[in-house]
Design an enzyme around this catalytic site. Structure first.
Site, PDB file in Angstrom:
ATOM      1  N   ARG A 101       0.843  -1.199   0.000  1.00 51.12           N
ATOM      2  CA  ARG A 101       0.000   0.000   0.000  1.00 51.12           C
ATOM      3  C   ARG A 101       0.869   1.237   0.000  1.00 51.12           C
ATOM      4  O   ARG A 101       1.748   1.377   0.843  1.00 51.12           O
ATOM      5  CB  ARG A 101      -0.918  -0.006   1.237  1.00 51.12           C
ATOM      6  CG  ARG A 101      -1.867   1.181   1.297  1.00 51.12           C
ATOM      7  CD  ARG A 101      -2.823   1.042   2.477  1.00 51.12           C
ATOM      8  NE  ARG A 101      -3.761   2.161   2.536  1.00 51.12           N
ATOM      9  CZ  ARG A 101      -3.529   3.308   3.164  1.00 51.12           C
ATOM     10  NH1 ARG A 101      -2.381   3.496   3.815  1.00 51.12           N
ATOM     11  NH2 ARG A 101      -4.424   4.274   3.166  1.00 51.12           N
ATOM     12  N   LYS A 151     -15.384   8.302 -14.744  1.00 49.75           N
ATOM     13  CA  LYS A 151     -16.257   7.247 -14.212  1.00 49.75           C
ATOM     14  C   LYS A 151     -15.466   6.338 -13.265  1.00 49.75           C
ATOM     15  O   LYS A 151     -15.103   5.212 -13.615  1.00 49.75           O
ATOM     16  CB  LYS A 151     -16.876   6.459 -15.369  1.00 49.75           C
ATOM     17  CG  LYS A 151     -18.101   5.644 -14.966  1.00 49.75           C
ATOM     18  CD  LYS A 151     -18.868   5.207 -16.199  1.00 49.75           C
ATOM     19  CE  LYS A 151     -19.917   4.174 -15.906  1.00 49.75           C
ATOM     20  NZ  LYS A 151     -20.946   4.607 -14.957  1.00 49.75           N
ATOM     21  N   GLU A 183     -27.036  15.550 -10.973  1.00 51.13           N
ATOM     22  CA  GLU A 183     -27.480  14.322 -11.660  1.00 51.13           C
ATOM     23  C   GLU A 183     -28.029  13.360 -10.622  1.00 51.13           C
ATOM     24  O   GLU A 183     -28.025  13.647  -9.416  1.00 51.13           O
ATOM     25  CB  GLU A 183     -26.320  13.695 -12.435  1.00 51.13           C
ATOM     26  CG  GLU A 183     -25.124  13.353 -11.571  1.00 51.13           C
ATOM     27  CD  GLU A 183     -23.889  12.928 -12.362  1.00 51.13           C
ATOM     28  OE1 GLU A 183     -24.015  12.419 -13.489  1.00 51.13           O
ATOM     29  OE2 GLU A 183     -22.777  13.095 -11.821  1.00 51.13           O
TER      30      GLU A 183
HETATM   31  N1  PMP Z   1     -24.350   9.847 -13.998  1.00 62.09           N
HETATM   32  C1  PMP Z   1     -23.831   8.979 -13.118  1.00 62.09           C
HETATM   33  C2  PMP Z   1     -23.321   9.499 -11.809  1.00 62.09           C
HETATM   34  C3  PMP Z   1     -23.776   7.607 -13.416  1.00 62.09           C
HETATM   35  O1  PMP Z   1     -23.243   6.745 -12.530  1.00 62.09           O
HETATM   36  C4  PMP Z   1     -24.301   7.147 -14.645  1.00 62.09           C
HETATM   37  C5  PMP Z   1     -24.335   5.684 -14.977  1.00 62.09           C
HETATM   38  N2  PMP Z   1     -23.104   5.125 -15.067  1.00 62.09           N
HETATM   39  C6  PMP Z   1     -24.834   8.091 -15.542  1.00 62.09           C
HETATM   40  C7  PMP Z   1     -24.842   9.429 -15.181  1.00 62.09           C
HETATM   41  C8  PMP Z   1     -25.385   7.676 -16.873  1.00 62.09           C
HETATM   42  O2  PMP Z   1     -24.360   7.329 -17.782  1.00 62.09           O
HETATM   43  P1  PMP Z   1     -24.617   6.269 -18.936  1.00 62.09           P
HETATM   44  O3  PMP Z   1     -25.783   6.781 -19.722  1.00 62.09           O
HETATM   45  O4  PMP Z   1     -23.367   6.301 -19.721  1.00 62.09           O
HETATM   46  O5  PMP Z   1     -24.890   4.966 -18.279  1.00 62.09           O
END
Ligand code: PMP
Length: 287
Positions: A101, A151, A183
């Site tokens: 780590r 992501k 979102e």
């Molecule tokens: N926002 C977030 C925070 C998400 O986790 C996701 C899904 N992965 C989305 C939006 C939608 O992205 P996608 O249409 O590419 O699945």
């Protein structure tokens, strides 16, 4: 039934698939992921997910896995081996394991990234009952980090948000920053007012949804008005309709926000129509 999963070049029964306890995704959430839907045994929006994966890796200086160019073949192999008709494929790349780590990134020449993929079978994924009734959301504060466009597997707060929603008798949570909706916990958020579709513009504040891009393209092609701008939670509560998009829910109507019923409390006209168009076009373009 035991799934066949993919780990660093090998297809294995899930019970035999392992990664190191020193893997940086385990110790530091130092990894990124993608979820691609499967309908009728074919991949939806695969190119978009691959492009975003490459971008996420670049933003974090995680080396591309050796098998990067084989990812389409690996997805297809997993669909075939697990006989997936409808469902999802989860893919994760981490910075790998340095065998200890340490906050400092390991030398990418020495430590190779970890690549894992597995399938999730969801028969009838596109015929979800929730799409007919619509879902309920609550609002919660957005306390995530500032690079939500990447992501990453840091999903603790979105997961907590989902639990807060469940506790409140709702299905999901919309996150609020400075009064504006960013979102959903795992989806992009939209409202519809006077037939105009309104959704937050792309920035580091939200994930650049692959479904979002496709849905907005189809909406414009269908001569619908689209405004990419921030909206407040109060504006959302006064909207005619609301909905979310993601790879696994496609287009999902929202019928209640913080207990405030939208319209008649059932899906309106725009979201179900967009869902229909999205599913039809995506099935046509699936590979
Ligand atoms: N926002 C977030 C925070 C998400 O986790 C996701 C899904 N992965 C989305 C939006 C939608 O992205 P996608 O249409 O590419 O699945």
């Amino acid at each position: 039934m035991s799934r066949t999963v993919y780990v660093n070049g090998a297809y294995l029964p899930e019970e035999q698939a392992t990664v190191s306890i020193f893997d940086r995704s385990f110790l530091m959430a130092d990894g990124v992921y993608e979820v691609t839907s499967v309908l009728d045994g074919k991949l939806i929006d695969f190119d978009g997910h691959l492009a975003r994966l490459e971008r996420s890796l670049n933003e974090l200086d995680i080396p591309k896995p050796e098998a990067f160019d084989d990812l389409l073949a690996i997805h297809r192999e997993l669909v075939a081996r697990n006989e997936i008709s409808d469902g999802m494929i989860y893919l994760q790349v981490s910075r790998g394991s340095a065998g200890d780590r340490d906050f400092v990134f390991p030398d990418p020449e020495v430590v190779k990234p970890t690549l894992v993929l597995f399938t999730q079978s969801k028969p009838g994924l596109a015929e979800s009952p929730a799409a007919k009734s619509g879902i309920k959301v609550i609002s919660i504060e957005d306390i995530r980090w500032g690079r939500r466009d990447i992501k990453t597997v840091q999903l603790l707060y979105p997961s907590m948000g989902k639990m807060m929603a469940k506790k409140a008798g709702a299905d999901d949570a919309w996150m609020i920053e400075d009064g504006f909706v960013t979102e959903g916990t795992s989806n992009n958020a939209y409202i519809v007012k006077n037939n105009t579709i309104i959704t937050r513009a792309l920035s580091n504040d939200i994930l650049h949804g692959i479904t979002r891009a496709a849905v907005l393209r189809f909406a414009k092609e269908a001569q619908m008005d689209v405004e990419e701008r921030s909206f407040t939670i109060d504006e959302a509560k006064a909207a005619d309709e609301a909905f979310i998009t993601s790879a696994s829910t496609f287009v999902m109507p929202v019928v209640s926000i913080d207990g405030v019923t939208l319209g008649e409390g059932v899906p309106g006209r725009v979201a179900p129509r967009l869902r229909e168009i999205y599913l039809e076009e995506s099935r046509k373009a699936a590979i």
